[in-house]
Write a protein that holds these residues in place. Sequence first.
Motif, PDB file in Angstrom:
ATOM      1  N   CYS A  13       0.841  -1.188   0.000  1.00 33.08           N
ATOM      2  CA  CYS A  13       0.000   0.000   0.000  1.00 33.08           C
ATOM      3  C   CYS A  13       0.883   1.248   0.000  1.00 33.08           C
ATOM      4  N   PRO A  14       0.551   2.231  -0.830  1.00 32.86           N
ATOM      5  CA  PRO A  14       1.348   3.463  -0.867  1.00 32.86           C
ATOM      6  C   PRO A  14       1.373   4.210   0.467  1.00 32.86           C
ATOM      7  N   CYS A  15       0.400   3.963   1.336  1.00 30.31           N
ATOM      8  CA  CYS A  15       0.306   4.718   2.583  1.00 30.31           C
ATOM      9  C   CYS A  15       1.394   4.373   3.585  1.00 30.31           C
ATOM     10  N   GLY A  16       2.156   3.336   3.306  1.00 33.99           N
ATOM     11  CA  GLY A  16       3.260   2.990   4.199  1.00 33.99           C
ATOM     12  C   GLY A  16       2.861   2.189   5.426  1.00 33.99           C
ATOM     13  N   SER A  17       1.667   1.653   5.445  1.00 37.73           N
ATOM     14  CA  SER A  17       1.208   0.887   6.609  1.00 37.73           C
ATOM     15  C   SER A  17       1.930  -0.441   6.750  1.00 37.73           C
ATOM     16  N   GLY A  18       2.505  -0.921   5.651  1.00 35.90           N
ATOM     17  CA  GLY A  18       3.136  -2.239   5.652  1.00 35.90           C
ATOM     18  C   GLY A  18       2.190  -3.327   5.178  1.00 35.90           C
ATOM     19  N   GLU A  34     -15.441   1.463   4.974  1.00 32.20           N
ATOM     20  CA  GLU A  34     -15.242   2.813   5.511  1.00 32.20           C
ATOM     21  C   GLU A  34     -14.026   2.802   6.432  1.00 32.20           C
ATOM     22  N   ALA A  35     -13.336   3.911   6.500  1.00 30.93           N
ATOM     23  CA  ALA A  35     -12.177   4.036   7.387  1.00 30.93           C
ATOM     24  C   ALA A  35     -12.648   3.963   8.840  1.00 30.93           C
ATOM     25  N   PRO A  36     -12.032   3.092   9.649  1.00 30.20           N
ATOM     26  CA  PRO A  36     -12.447   2.986  11.047  1.00 30.20           C
ATOM     27  C   PRO A  36     -11.902   4.112  11.923  1.00 30.20           C
ATOM     28  N   THR A  37     -10.855   4.795  11.457  1.00 26.91           N
ATOM     29  CA  THR A  37     -10.219   5.866  12.230  1.00 26.91           C
ATOM     30  C   THR A  37      -9.872   7.032  11.315  1.00 26.91           C
ATOM     31  N   ALA A  38      -9.612   8.178  11.936  1.00 28.08           N
ATOM     32  CA  ALA A  38      -9.169   9.340  11.166  1.00 28.08           C
ATOM     33  C   ALA A  38      -7.828   9.053  10.498  1.00 28.08           C
ATOM     34  N   GLU A  39      -6.937   8.358  11.188  1.00 27.59           N
ATOM     35  CA  GLU A  39      -5.649   8.019  10.586  1.00 27.59           C
ATOM     36  C   GLU A  39      -5.831   7.147   9.344  1.00 27.59           C
ATOM     37  N   ALA A  40      -6.697   6.160   9.419  1.00 21.65           N
ATOM     38  CA  ALA A  40      -6.936   5.287   8.258  1.00 21.65           C
ATOM     39  C   ALA A  40      -7.471   6.103   7.080  1.00 21.65           C
ATOM     40  N   LEU A  41      -8.350   7.074   7.364  1.00 20.80           N
ATOM     41  CA  LEU A  41      -8.864   7.906   6.284  1.00 20.80           C
ATOM     42  C   LEU A  41      -7.742   8.764   5.703  1.00 20.80           C
ATOM     43  N   MET A  42      -6.909   9.349   6.565  1.00 22.36           N
ATOM     44  CA  MET A  42      -5.805  10.166   6.076  1.00 22.36           C
ATOM     45  C   MET A  42      -4.872   9.335   5.205  1.00 22.36           C
ATOM     46  N   ARG A  43      -4.561   8.116   5.636  1.00 23.02           N
ATOM     47  CA  ARG A  43      -3.694   7.239   4.845  1.00 23.02           C
ATOM     48  C   ARG A  43      -4.339   6.921   3.484  1.00 23.02           C
ATOM     49  N   SER A  44      -5.648   6.695   3.489  1.00 21.29           N
ATOM     50  CA  SER A  44      -6.327   6.389   2.222  1.00 21.29           C
ATOM     51  C   SER A  44      -6.329   7.601   1.295  1.00 21.29           C
ATOM     52  N   ARG A  45      -6.383   8.781   1.866  1.00 16.84           N
ATOM     53  CA  ARG A  45      -6.350   9.999   1.058  1.00 16.84           C
ATOM     54  C   ARG A  45      -4.960  10.205   0.463  1.00 16.84           C
ATOM     55  N   TYR A  46      -3.925   9.916   1.250  1.00 20.73           N
ATOM     56  CA  TYR A  46      -2.565   9.978   0.703  1.00 20.73           C
ATOM     57  C   TYR A  46      -2.444   8.981  -0.460  1.00 20.73           C
ATOM     58  N   GLY A  87      -4.332  12.734  17.299  1.00 21.10           N
ATOM     59  CA  GLY A  87      -5.122  13.196  18.431  1.00 21.10           C
ATOM     60  C   GLY A  87      -6.559  12.760  18.242  1.00 21.10           C
ATOM     61  N   ASP A  88      -7.006  11.884  19.095  1.00 18.11           N
ATOM     62  CA  ASP A  88      -8.351  11.311  18.974  1.00 18.11           C
ATOM     63  C   ASP A  88      -8.504  10.661  17.594  1.00 18.11           C
ATOM     64  N   GLY A  89      -9.708  10.660  17.052  1.00 17.93           N
ATOM     65  CA  GLY A  89      -9.917  10.070  15.737  1.00 17.93           C
ATOM     66  C   GLY A  89     -10.081   8.559  15.755  1.00 17.93           C
ATOM     67  N   GLY A  90     -10.355   8.001  16.931  1.00 16.43           N
ATOM     68  CA  GLY A  90     -10.556   6.562  17.040  1.00 16.43           C
ATOM     69  C   GLY A  90     -11.958   6.143  16.638  1.00 16.43           C
ATOM     70  N   PRO A  91     -12.232   4.854  16.677  1.00 14.42           N
ATOM     71  CA  PRO A  91     -13.539   4.339  16.255  1.00 14.42           C
ATOM     72  C   PRO A  91     -14.732   4.932  17.005  1.00 14.42           C
ATOM     73  N   ASP A  92     -14.518   5.410  18.240  1.00 18.69           N
ATOM     74  CA  ASP A  92     -15.627   5.957  19.022  1.00 18.69           C
ATOM     75  C   ASP A  92     -15.604   7.477  19.132  1.00 18.69           C
ATOM     76  N   ASP A  93     -14.645   8.121  18.473  1.00 19.16           N
ATOM     77  CA  ASP A  93     -14.531   9.576  18.543  1.00 19.16           C
ATOM     78  C   ASP A  93     -15.366  10.246  17.446  1.00 19.16           C
ATOM     79  N   LEU A  94     -15.643  11.527  17.642  1.00 20.82           N
ATOM     80  CA  LEU A  94     -16.372  12.308  16.640  1.00 20.82           C
ATOM     81  C   LEU A  94     -15.449  13.214  15.841  1.00 20.82           C
TER      82      LEU A  94
END
Length: 134
Positions: A13-18, A34-46, A87-94
């Motif tokens: 994956c280009p996002c570097g997740s391994g 759907e992205a479960p976290t904000a980080e996952a969405l950011m990686r998918s956008r990259y 910062g935050d952005g987990g599965p239960d965060d808004l």
Amino acid sequence: MAGRSGRAQAAACPCGSGAAYSRCCRPLHLATAEAPTAEALMRSRYSAHAKRLPEHLLRTWHPTTRPAQVELDPATRWTGLRVLSIGDGGPDDLTGVVEFVATYETPSGPGRLHEVSRFERTGGRWTYVDGDPD
């Protein structure tokens, strides 16, 4: 052997997740997950930038800040992503914040984008709101 490592590298994956692209950002790009976290969405956008998928960028942009269209420069080659903080952005965060550095190459030379991005859960899914580039 050379062909084998080339295939493995192409599948990364280009996002570097391994993880393999097929199990990482591809399902998000195809809108089958759907992205479960904000980080996952950011990686998918990259990865969408790296794979030139403007429709994913538009689909995952918050409706109040989304541009009418996204044009990706075909001369830009994205070369790496490093997540600096979350910062935050987990599965239960808004809301969530992800700081990252993305590197790229253009005909005029290499560059980097350092950004603190803000995300919000909208209609049950993560969306990119905006970011402060440095």
